[in-house]
Design a protein around this motif. Structure first.
Motif, PDB file in Angstrom:
ATOM      1  N   GLN A 145       0.812  -1.211   0.000  1.00  0.00           N
ATOM      2  CA  GLN A 145       0.000   0.000   0.000  1.00  0.00           C
ATOM      3  C   GLN A 145       0.854   1.273   0.000  1.00  0.00           C
ATOM      4  O   GLN A 145       0.431   2.299  -0.540  1.00  0.00           O
ATOM      5  CB  GLN A 145      -0.944  -0.007   1.210  1.00  0.00           C
ATOM      6  CG  GLN A 145      -2.002  -1.105   1.122  1.00  0.00           C
ATOM      7  CD  GLN A 145      -2.833  -1.209   2.385  1.00  0.00           C
ATOM      8  OE1 GLN A 145      -3.848  -0.541   2.530  1.00  0.00           O
ATOM      9  NE2 GLN A 145      -2.410  -2.053   3.300  1.00  0.00           N
ATOM     10  N   THR A 146       2.039   1.214   0.595  1.00  0.00           N
ATOM     11  CA  THR A 146       2.897   2.400   0.601  1.00  0.00           C
ATOM     12  C   THR A 146       3.699   2.522  -0.687  1.00  0.00           C
ATOM     13  O   THR A 146       4.073   3.629  -1.079  1.00  0.00           O
ATOM     14  CB  THR A 146       3.872   2.355   1.794  1.00  0.00           C
ATOM     15  OG1 THR A 146       4.592   1.116   1.773  1.00  0.00           O
ATOM     16  CG2 THR A 146       3.119   2.488   3.098  1.00  0.00           C
ATOM     17  N   LEU A 190      -4.789   1.841   8.051  1.00  0.00           N
ATOM     18  CA  LEU A 190      -4.661   2.173   6.635  1.00  0.00           C
ATOM     19  C   LEU A 190      -5.997   2.035   5.908  1.00  0.00           C
ATOM     20  O   LEU A 190      -6.268   2.738   4.932  1.00  0.00           O
ATOM     21  CB  LEU A 190      -3.615   1.268   5.978  1.00  0.00           C
ATOM     22  CG  LEU A 190      -2.161   1.492   6.400  1.00  0.00           C
ATOM     23  CD1 LEU A 190      -1.252   0.458   5.755  1.00  0.00           C
ATOM     24  CD2 LEU A 190      -1.698   2.894   6.036  1.00  0.00           C
ATOM     25  N   ALA A 348      -5.416   1.156  -4.232  1.00  0.00           N
ATOM     26  CA  ALA A 348      -5.634   1.362  -2.810  1.00  0.00           C
ATOM     27  C   ALA A 348      -6.835   2.282  -2.663  1.00  0.00           C
ATOM     28  O   ALA A 348      -6.703   3.499  -2.693  1.00  0.00           O
ATOM     29  CB  ALA A 348      -4.396   1.977  -2.180  1.00  0.00           C
ATOM     30  N   TYR A 356      -1.400   7.066   3.232  1.00  0.00           N
ATOM     31  CA  TYR A 356      -0.762   5.809   3.624  1.00  0.00           C
ATOM     32  C   TYR A 356       0.630   6.077   4.168  1.00  0.00           C
ATOM     33  O   TYR A 356       1.039   5.544   5.207  1.00  0.00           O
ATOM     34  CB  TYR A 356      -0.665   4.863   2.425  1.00  0.00           C
ATOM     35  CG  TYR A 356      -1.957   4.212   2.018  1.00  0.00           C
ATOM     36  CD1 TYR A 356      -2.660   3.407   2.897  1.00  0.00           C
ATOM     37  CD2 TYR A 356      -2.468   4.387   0.738  1.00  0.00           C
ATOM     38  CE1 TYR A 356      -3.845   2.794   2.524  1.00  0.00           C
ATOM     39  CE2 TYR A 356      -3.651   3.787   0.350  1.00  0.00           C
ATOM     40  CZ  TYR A 356      -4.339   2.987   1.250  1.00  0.00           C
ATOM     41  OH  TYR A 356      -5.502   2.393   0.856  1.00  0.00           O
TER      42      TYR A 356
END
Length: 459
Positions: A145-146, A190, A348, A356
């Protein structure tokens, strides 16, 4: 004819999904040179590494000798509760009194029954192997996600750490249990499940107090997201869960429970320290040294909160306001789609990428600062920050810190934690690596951009 059409209609979504997967794999093969460098391939590399880890964990359990350290003590402490003792001052094992909060008791009580009163070590090892793989999956979800860390780094996070495999499957410490709950909490945050995230965070604290090193970062995020009034219910969730879990012990001996389960002044033995071996033992045990470390810890946290985490251009006290009343209104949720792989399965949907990065950077940095100034680090404490190191090293761009130098830092940290007993050189090397990471976090540009307040005319 109609039946045939119906069959094809039912097979349509599955066929499209298979085609999408095939297209993704073909593109990955065509760009195989970038496979280990581009964060967009995190999930593919993670799947391969998790499959490899299944074999590695099986080999470790069946080929490497188990070492008894704390498992029997855990079982003895839990057995005391099962036998009806709720006074924490009366609960102890072979290595000393029970010093963990109530969540530890309930979870290891389940392990007590699952392992035939703690005697089936092989079953316990397999349970911790599942716990290890679950930790990896949760960590990979965060990194996916990052979208910051190149996938080749994950090999060093998975297959190359002897110490971490040992902590999980050959020592059966409680630290991994606390950390898997922590990483579950981060994933929930998140996903904007703030109440559930706070609940899991509190549950992790109830297993071991080291999770409190993430607490300053979590508090900052709650104030940023909700303001003081909106953050209070979330903090209330954390507090109420601690009371509910500890209620049987609080009713029996509240002072005994709080003084044992949340003893912030507990003295550590010099023989087990990994990070302060180069100091004289008298200085290591001196209260003035402990106060100096606490002062440095709080000062660095405050500096990061003021200068690195707070990016709106307003004063830090603006965090106490309701977000709608700040100069910079909260940004609407966005959908971030990974570059070059436009797919609903690779997006995402909950937050923009900057959000994030802010959540993960704040939490991981808060924990790392606490570890840098810890009074002592024991060997099992490595899992407190091991899985966050790739993010801390690669998320912040720094021209002077090349891939090779970052890998060297990772290698020296691993070597320091694998040196037993620790030496003055291994402790000094560990501090040097920590200093490099902390310096990069301070000097490098933030992974998430600074928010510039909008003028009234622009509105």
């Amino acid at each position: 004819m109609a039946a045939g059409l119906r069959k094809r209609g039912r097979a349509g979504p599955a066929t499209r999904a298979a085609g999408l997967c095939g297209q993704w794999l073909r593109r990955a093969w065509q760009e195989r040179r970038l496979l280990l460098l581009e964060p967009r391939y995190t999930l593919l590399v993670a799947a391969c590494l998790c499959l490899a880890e299944v074999g590695i964990t099986f080999w470790v359990i069946h080929r490497v000798a188990y070492t008894e350290i704390d498992w029997k003590a855990y079982m003895a402490e839990v057995e005391g509760v099962i036998n009806g003792t709720y006074d924490y001052t009366q609960l102890q094992g072979d290595t000393g009194p029970l010093v963990y909060p109530a969540g530890f008791v309930y979870i290891f009580m389940g392990l007590y029954y699952a392992t035939d009163r703690g005697t089936d070590i092989r079953m316990a090892q397999h349970i911790f192997a599942v716990l290890y793989l679950s930790t990896l999956l949760l960590v990979f979800l965060i990194y996916h996600q990052t979208c910051k860390v190149p996938p080749f780094v994950f090999f060093f996070m998975c297959c190359a750490s002897y110490r971490v495999h040992s902590i999980f499957m050959l020592r059966l410490f409680n630290d991994p249990v606390a950390m898997v709950l922590l990483f579950l909490s981060v994933n929930l945050l998140l996903a904007q499940r703030w109440s559930w995230g706070c609940c899991c965070f509190s549950l992790a604290v109830s297993v071991k107090m080291n999770v409190l090193l993430f607490a300053p970062g979590l508090l900052f995020l709650l104030l940023t997201k909700f303001g003081l009034r909106g953050a209070l219910p979330k903090l209330g969730i954390c507090a109420i869960l601690q009371v509910v879990l500890g209620l049987p012990f609080l009713l029996e001996n509240p002072v005994g429970y709080l003084s044992r389960a949340f003893d912030l002044g507990r003295q550590f033995l010099f023989r087990w320290t990994v990070n302060w071996r180069f100091l004289p033992e008298a200085l290591f045990l001196h209260r003035a040294f402990h106060l100096a470390l606490l002062t440095a810890h709080l000062s660095v946290l405050l500096l990061f909160a003021l200068c690195r985490w707070h990016r709106t251009g307003e004063g830090i006290l603006s965090l106490l306001k309701d977000p709608s009343k700040r100069k910079v209104p909260p940004q609407p949720p966005q959908t971030f789609v990974l570059p070059a792989l436009k797919s609903p399965y690779l997006s995402a949907p909950a937050l923009g990428l900057d959000h994030y990065l802010q959540i993960v950077s704040t939490l991981f940095t808060s924990n790392f600062i606490g570890i840098c100034f810890s009074r002592s680090l024991h060997y099992q404490f490595y899992v407190w920050y091991f899985h966050t190191l790739p993010y801390l090293l690669w998320a912040t761009p720094a021209r002077w810190l090349t891939h090779l130098l970052r890998l060297l830092v990772l290698g020296l940290i691993e070597l320091s934690w694998n040196t037993y007993p620790s030496t003055s050189c291994s402790s000094a090397a560990l501090h040097a690596c920590h200093a490099v990471i902390l310096l990069q976090l301070w000097l490098g540009p933030q992974p998430f951009p600074k928010t510039i307040p909008h003028s009234k005319k622009a509105h």
